[in-house]
Motif scaffolding. Structure first.
Motif, PDB file in Angstrom:
ATOM      1  N   MET A   1      -6.168  36.621 -14.359  1.00 40.11           N
ATOM      2  CA  MET A   1      -6.297  36.384 -12.789  1.00 40.11           C
ATOM      3  C   MET A   1      -4.629  36.465 -12.450  1.00 40.11           C
ATOM      4  N   THR A   2      -4.357  37.331 -11.258  1.00 41.48           N
ATOM      5  CA  THR A   2      -3.384  37.322 -10.687  1.00 41.48           C
ATOM      6  C   THR A   2      -2.505  35.853 -10.447  1.00 41.48           C
ATOM      7  N   ALA A   3      -1.305  35.450 -10.762  1.00 41.44           N
ATOM      8  CA  ALA A   3      -0.774  34.299 -10.209  1.00 41.44           C
ATOM      9  C   ALA A   3       0.428  34.567  -9.507  1.00 41.44           C
ATOM     10  N   GLY A   4       0.953  33.912  -8.635  1.00 46.75           N
ATOM     11  CA  GLY A   4       2.284  33.881  -8.140  1.00 46.75           C
ATOM     12  C   GLY A   4       3.302  32.620  -7.672  1.00 46.75           C
ATOM     13  N   PHE A   5       4.141  32.642  -6.634  1.00 43.85           N
ATOM     14  CA  PHE A   5       4.742  31.809  -6.400  1.00 43.85           C
ATOM     15  C   PHE A   5       5.331  31.980  -4.916  1.00 43.85           C
ATOM     16  N   ILE A   6       5.439  31.040  -4.158  1.00 43.94           N
ATOM     17  CA  ILE A   6       6.201  30.813  -2.990  1.00 43.94           C
ATOM     18  C   ILE A   6       7.007  29.601  -2.871  1.00 43.94           C
ATOM     19  N   ALA A   7       8.287  30.070  -2.501  1.00 44.61           N
ATOM     20  CA  ALA A   7       9.409  29.045  -2.629  1.00 44.61           C
ATOM     21  C   ALA A   7      10.148  28.961  -1.501  1.00 44.61           C
ATOM     22  N   PHE A   8      10.241  27.887  -0.757  1.00 43.56           N
ATOM     23  CA  PHE A   8      11.195  27.478   0.345  1.00 43.56           C
ATOM     24  C   PHE A   8      12.507  27.117   0.181  1.00 43.56           C
ATOM     25  N   HIS A   9      13.737  27.720   0.164  1.00 46.45           N
ATOM     26  CA  HIS A   9      15.068  27.527  -0.153  1.00 46.45           C
ATOM     27  C   HIS A   9      15.536  27.019   1.370  1.00 46.45           C
ATOM     28  N   TYR A  10      16.676  26.177   1.263  1.00 45.78           N
ATOM     29  CA  TYR A  10      17.333  25.472   2.259  1.00 45.78           C
ATOM     30  C   TYR A  10      18.716  25.894   2.301  1.00 45.78           C
ATOM     31  N   PRO A  11      19.326  26.974   2.390  1.00 48.64           N
ATOM     32  CA  PRO A  11      20.775  27.083   1.872  1.00 48.64           C
ATOM     33  C   PRO A  11      21.787  26.511   3.550  1.00 48.64           C
ATOM     34  N   ARG A  12      22.783  25.915   3.154  1.00 48.94           N
ATOM     35  CA  ARG A  12      23.547  25.616   4.173  1.00 48.94           C
ATOM     36  C   ARG A  12      23.982  26.673   5.009  1.00 48.94           C
ATOM     37  N   PRO A  13      24.150  26.803   6.169  1.00 43.38           N
ATOM     38  CA  PRO A  13      24.675  27.857   7.199  1.00 43.38           C
ATOM     39  C   PRO A  13      25.852  28.864   6.694  1.00 43.38           C
ATOM     40  N   GLU A  14      26.653  28.174   6.231  1.00 40.52           N
ATOM     41  CA  GLU A  14      27.950  28.776   5.701  1.00 40.52           C
ATOM     42  C   GLU A  14      27.502  29.482   4.372  1.00 40.52           C
ATOM     43  N   ARG A  81      25.178  24.107  -2.425  1.00 42.86           N
ATOM     44  CA  ARG A  81      25.011  25.090  -1.356  1.00 42.86           C
ATOM     45  C   ARG A  81      23.632  24.938  -0.543  1.00 42.86           C
ATOM     46  N   GLU A  82      22.899  24.083  -0.940  1.00 42.36           N
ATOM     47  CA  GLU A  82      21.813  23.949  -0.267  1.00 42.36           C
ATOM     48  C   GLU A  82      21.676  22.485   0.376  1.00 42.36           C
ATOM     49  N   TYR A  83      20.944  22.471   1.558  1.00 46.90           N
ATOM     50  CA  TYR A  83      20.907  21.088   2.178  1.00 46.90           C
ATOM     51  C   TYR A  83      20.058  20.195   2.018  1.00 46.90           C
ATOM     52  N   LYS A  84      19.058  20.572   1.272  1.00 50.15           N
ATOM     53  CA  LYS A  84      17.784  19.952   0.669  1.00 50.15           C
ATOM     54  C   LYS A  84      17.063  20.542  -0.462  1.00 50.15           C
ATOM     55  N   PRO A  85      16.495  19.911  -1.189  1.00 52.28           N
ATOM     56  CA  PRO A  85      15.772  20.596  -2.401  1.00 52.28           C
ATOM     57  C   PRO A  85      14.994  21.949  -1.971  1.00 52.28           C
ATOM     58  N   ARG A  86      14.605  22.812  -2.958  1.00 53.25           N
ATOM     59  CA  ARG A  86      13.797  23.960  -2.549  1.00 53.25           C
ATOM     60  C   ARG A  86      12.348  23.332  -2.973  1.00 53.25           C
ATOM     61  N   GLU A  87      11.488  24.008  -2.181  1.00 53.50           N
ATOM     62  CA  GLU A  87      10.213  23.625  -2.495  1.00 53.50           C
ATOM     63  C   GLU A  87       9.437  25.011  -3.144  1.00 53.50           C
ATOM     64  N   ILE A  88       8.846  24.679  -4.396  1.00 55.67           N
ATOM     65  CA  ILE A  88       8.526  25.839  -5.123  1.00 55.67           C
ATOM     66  C   ILE A  88       6.863  25.407  -5.435  1.00 55.67           C
ATOM     67  N   PHE A  89       5.975  26.533  -5.050  1.00 58.38           N
ATOM     68  CA  PHE A  89       4.592  26.231  -5.308  1.00 58.38           C
ATOM     69  C   PHE A  89       3.915  27.453  -6.201  1.00 58.38           C
ATOM     70  N   THR A  90       3.309  27.328  -7.205  1.00 55.69           N
ATOM     71  CA  THR A  90       2.705  28.296  -7.939  1.00 55.69           C
ATOM     72  C   THR A  90       1.410  28.266  -7.325  1.00 55.69           C
ATOM     73  N   VAL A  91       0.875  29.831  -7.187  1.00 57.25           N
ATOM     74  CA  VAL A  91      -0.426  30.030  -6.694  1.00 57.25           C
ATOM     75  C   VAL A  91      -1.204  30.836  -7.454  1.00 57.25           C
ATOM     76  N   ARG A  92      -2.487  30.969  -7.209  1.00 57.00           N
ATOM     77  CA  ARG A  92      -3.361  31.956  -8.070  1.00 57.00           C
ATOM     78  C   ARG A  92      -4.431  32.657  -6.902  1.00 57.00           C
ATOM     79  N   ALA A  93      -4.434  33.906  -7.248  1.00 52.39           N
ATOM     80  CA  ALA A  93      -5.482  34.730  -6.301  1.00 52.39           C
ATOM     81  C   ALA A  93      -6.835  34.121  -6.313  1.00 52.39           C
ATOM     82  N   ARG A  94      -7.591  34.028  -5.046  1.00 55.59           N
ATOM     83  CA  ARG A  94      -8.868  33.926  -4.969  1.00 55.59           C
ATOM     84  C   ARG A  94      -9.539  34.915  -4.414  1.00 55.59           C
TER      85      ARG A  94
END
Length: 94
Positions: A1-14, A81-94
């Motif tokens: 079954m296909t699997a994946g990830f979606i990650a939200f990263h929060y780098p500082r503007p500079e 270089r990031e202002y808050k921790p990233r959020e990483i979600f692993t996902v699976r196809a449905r």
């Protein structure tokens, strides 16, 4: 079954553009891994976050790619270089 990830990263503007460059390096690395299908890099229109996503043929391939990516060290780890921790979600196809 296909699997994946979606990650939200929060780098500082500079560090935003530098961070986007780092995500492209990770994408290039993931493309070389067995079972890789696709990866995308997005940025919110307000420049607040970078969103990365990827797809692999299986959960095993995704897990092996993530384990191997740890070898990239600071490129994949949270740092000042990031202002808050990233959020990483692993996902699976449905």
């Amino acid at each position: 079954m296909t699997a994946g990830f979606i990650a939200f990263h929060y780098p500082r503007p500079e560090h935003f553009e530098e961070f986007v460059g780092r995500t492209h390096k990770v994408k290039e690395f993931l493309q070389s891994r067995a079972g890789f299908l696709s990866a995308d890099i997005w940025a919110t229109t307000d420049g607040d976050a970078v969103i990365t996503s990827g797809r692999f043929e299986s959960e095993e391939a995704l897990g092996a790619a993530f384990a191997a990516a740890r070898e990239l060290g600071p490129i994949v780890g949270f740092d000042e270089r990031e202002y808050k921790p990233r959020e990483i979600f692993t996902v699976r196809a449905r």
